[in-house]
Design an enzyme around this catalytic site. Sequence first.
Site, PDB file in Angstrom:
ATOM      1  N   SER A 103      76.435  48.715 -18.224  1.00 42.87           N
ATOM      2  CA  SER A 103      76.053  47.319 -18.411  1.00 42.87           C
ATOM      3  C   SER A 103      76.999  46.392 -17.655  1.00 42.87           C
ATOM      4  O   SER A 103      77.090  46.443 -16.435  1.00 42.87           O
ATOM      5  CB  SER A 103      76.014  46.993 -19.907  1.00 42.87           C
ATOM      6  OG  SER A 103      75.555  45.687 -20.130  1.00 42.87           O
ATOM      7  N   ASP A 253      72.963  40.580 -16.036  1.00 42.59           N
ATOM      8  CA  ASP A 253      74.142  41.443 -16.111  1.00 42.59           C
ATOM      9  C   ASP A 253      73.904  42.695 -15.276  1.00 42.59           C
ATOM     10  O   ASP A 253      72.891  42.813 -14.581  1.00 42.59           O
ATOM     11  CB  ASP A 253      74.495  41.767 -17.566  1.00 42.59           C
ATOM     12  CG  ASP A 253      73.457  42.623 -18.271  1.00 42.59           C
ATOM     13  OD1 ASP A 253      72.314  42.725 -17.769  1.00 42.59           O
ATOM     14  OD2 ASP A 253      73.775  43.205 -19.319  1.00 42.59           O
ATOM     15  N   ASP A 255      73.062  45.877 -15.660  1.00 45.72           N
ATOM     16  CA  ASP A 255      71.847  46.685 -15.772  1.00 45.72           C
ATOM     17  C   ASP A 255      70.611  45.832 -15.981  1.00 45.72           C
ATOM     18  O   ASP A 255      69.530  46.360 -16.232  1.00 45.72           O
ATOM     19  CB  ASP A 255      71.987  47.731 -16.880  1.00 45.72           C
ATOM     20  CG  ASP A 255      72.227  47.128 -18.256  1.00 45.72           C
ATOM     21  OD1 ASP A 255      72.735  45.994 -18.336  1.00 45.72           O
ATOM     22  OD2 ASP A 255      71.919  47.789 -19.267  1.00 45.72           O
ATOM     23  N   ASP A 257      69.406  43.981 -18.256  1.00 44.39           N
ATOM     24  CA  ASP A 257      68.643  43.869 -19.499  1.00 44.39           C
ATOM     25  C   ASP A 257      68.954  42.561 -20.210  1.00 44.39           C
ATOM     26  O   ASP A 257      68.298  42.210 -21.186  1.00 44.39           O
ATOM     27  CB  ASP A 257      68.886  45.066 -20.422  1.00 44.39           C
ATOM     28  CG  ASP A 257      70.327  45.196 -20.886  1.00 44.39           C
ATOM     29  OD1 ASP A 257      71.214  44.523 -20.322  1.00 44.39           O
ATOM     30  OD2 ASP A 257      70.573  45.994 -21.816  1.00 44.39           O
TER      31      ASP A 257
END
Length: 461
Positions: A103, A253, A255, A257
Amino acid sequence: MSDLSQIVKAYDVRGTVPDQWDERVAEALGAAFTQLLNTTDEPGDAVVVGYDMRASSPGLAAAFAAGVRAEGRSVIEIGLASTDLLYFASGSLDLPGAMFTASHNPAQYNGIKMCRSGARPIGQDSGLAEIRERAQALLDSGASRPAGEPTRPAERRDLLPDYAAYLRKLVDLSGIRPLKVVVDAGNGMGGFTVPTVLGDAALSPLPLEIVPLYFELDGSFPNHEANPLDPANLVDLQRAVVEHGADIGLAFDGDADRCFVVDERGEPVSPSAITALVAARELAKHPGSTVIHGLITSSAVAEIIREHGGEPVVARVGHSFIKAEMARTNAVFGGEHSAHYYFRDFWFADTGMLAAMHTLAALGEQSQPLSVLAGEYERYIASGEINSTVADQAAAVAEVRAAYPDATADEMDGLTLRFGDGAWFNLRASNTEPLLRLNVEAPTRERMVSLRDEVLGRVRR
């Protein structure tokens, strides 16, 4: 010998590579994950595996896939992906999945977010602890998987076009007024998904002029950390929005999500305001539905949900907790202060892209600037999340609690204290880092600042 208790967190795997974990550990985790699936009669005979742009991700994902295949399930490799693209794959194919990403963490970190079929979450209380125990037993025995080579096949699929088409069906942006949108991908996976979803790389053009920032995939994060929760990482986006005269700025961010929003003045829009805005839109389509909100979202969120005929339900911080509560209540939507947004139409999973599309639709369906639109959903003054490194977290929390004996206490997730004037704060330990996190909200800035400084003074003493 790897100690998996150091990297298996409350709702995912997260640690530094290669000192805390490596491909051998990933293979053991893949085998353990598949053993869990096989013992719980998980439907299907395949596992979907995706990964982000970090240098260690392809090798870790391949090792994990080898463990899966050795335990008798085939693998569908979707390659580079955002986390919500992995959830789309799990949901649309009705298969369990694993996403390799850390992340927003720095480059030396990596991790795994695992889910059951239909993007159902796996956390400590829903299988992750058992996966850790099984993988630890394999590693302690000197093997990362049972003897033998993988016997099941691996298949490669490109699901990005299907993901983009699905999101566009959920939120139709074709009829909105033209908008100039600056997008900061932070060298993360937003640079992979945004051109297809919001651009015209694969689908019909939208009335959006995209101004890209840092779309080059680079897991070393050469421009800034891919963590928009830190105000320092929004500075470039804020400057670009003003310089380009844009209507809105979006920051994803690592990743992709999570999505953070900046208005036309370059000012951040709080995730609580976005939660309330999207909740109002979803409740207009599904009147009377339940909406989940995180424990430390603004008090305005629950108020606005009720005003739009919905039923607000509070949940603990963390995606596995939010998703479980959404499934239990059949909630239409859920939002957190960390800019995770969850949708019933997306298998109760989180997707920053869909939240961004709702925000674009709300902005483009009327003529007001975003600062005015968002202002309708912001009623209180919030500190934002403030992190403190504390040697004895429990002692610090206990001292803070003792300092406010007349406040109403809630210990659902950390310590939340509420005061008669509408002010409140939450102090909780991070699930993934050695930190105490503080969030404060009050009716006025003066009250917020005073309470914030009081609590920080006790925490950091």
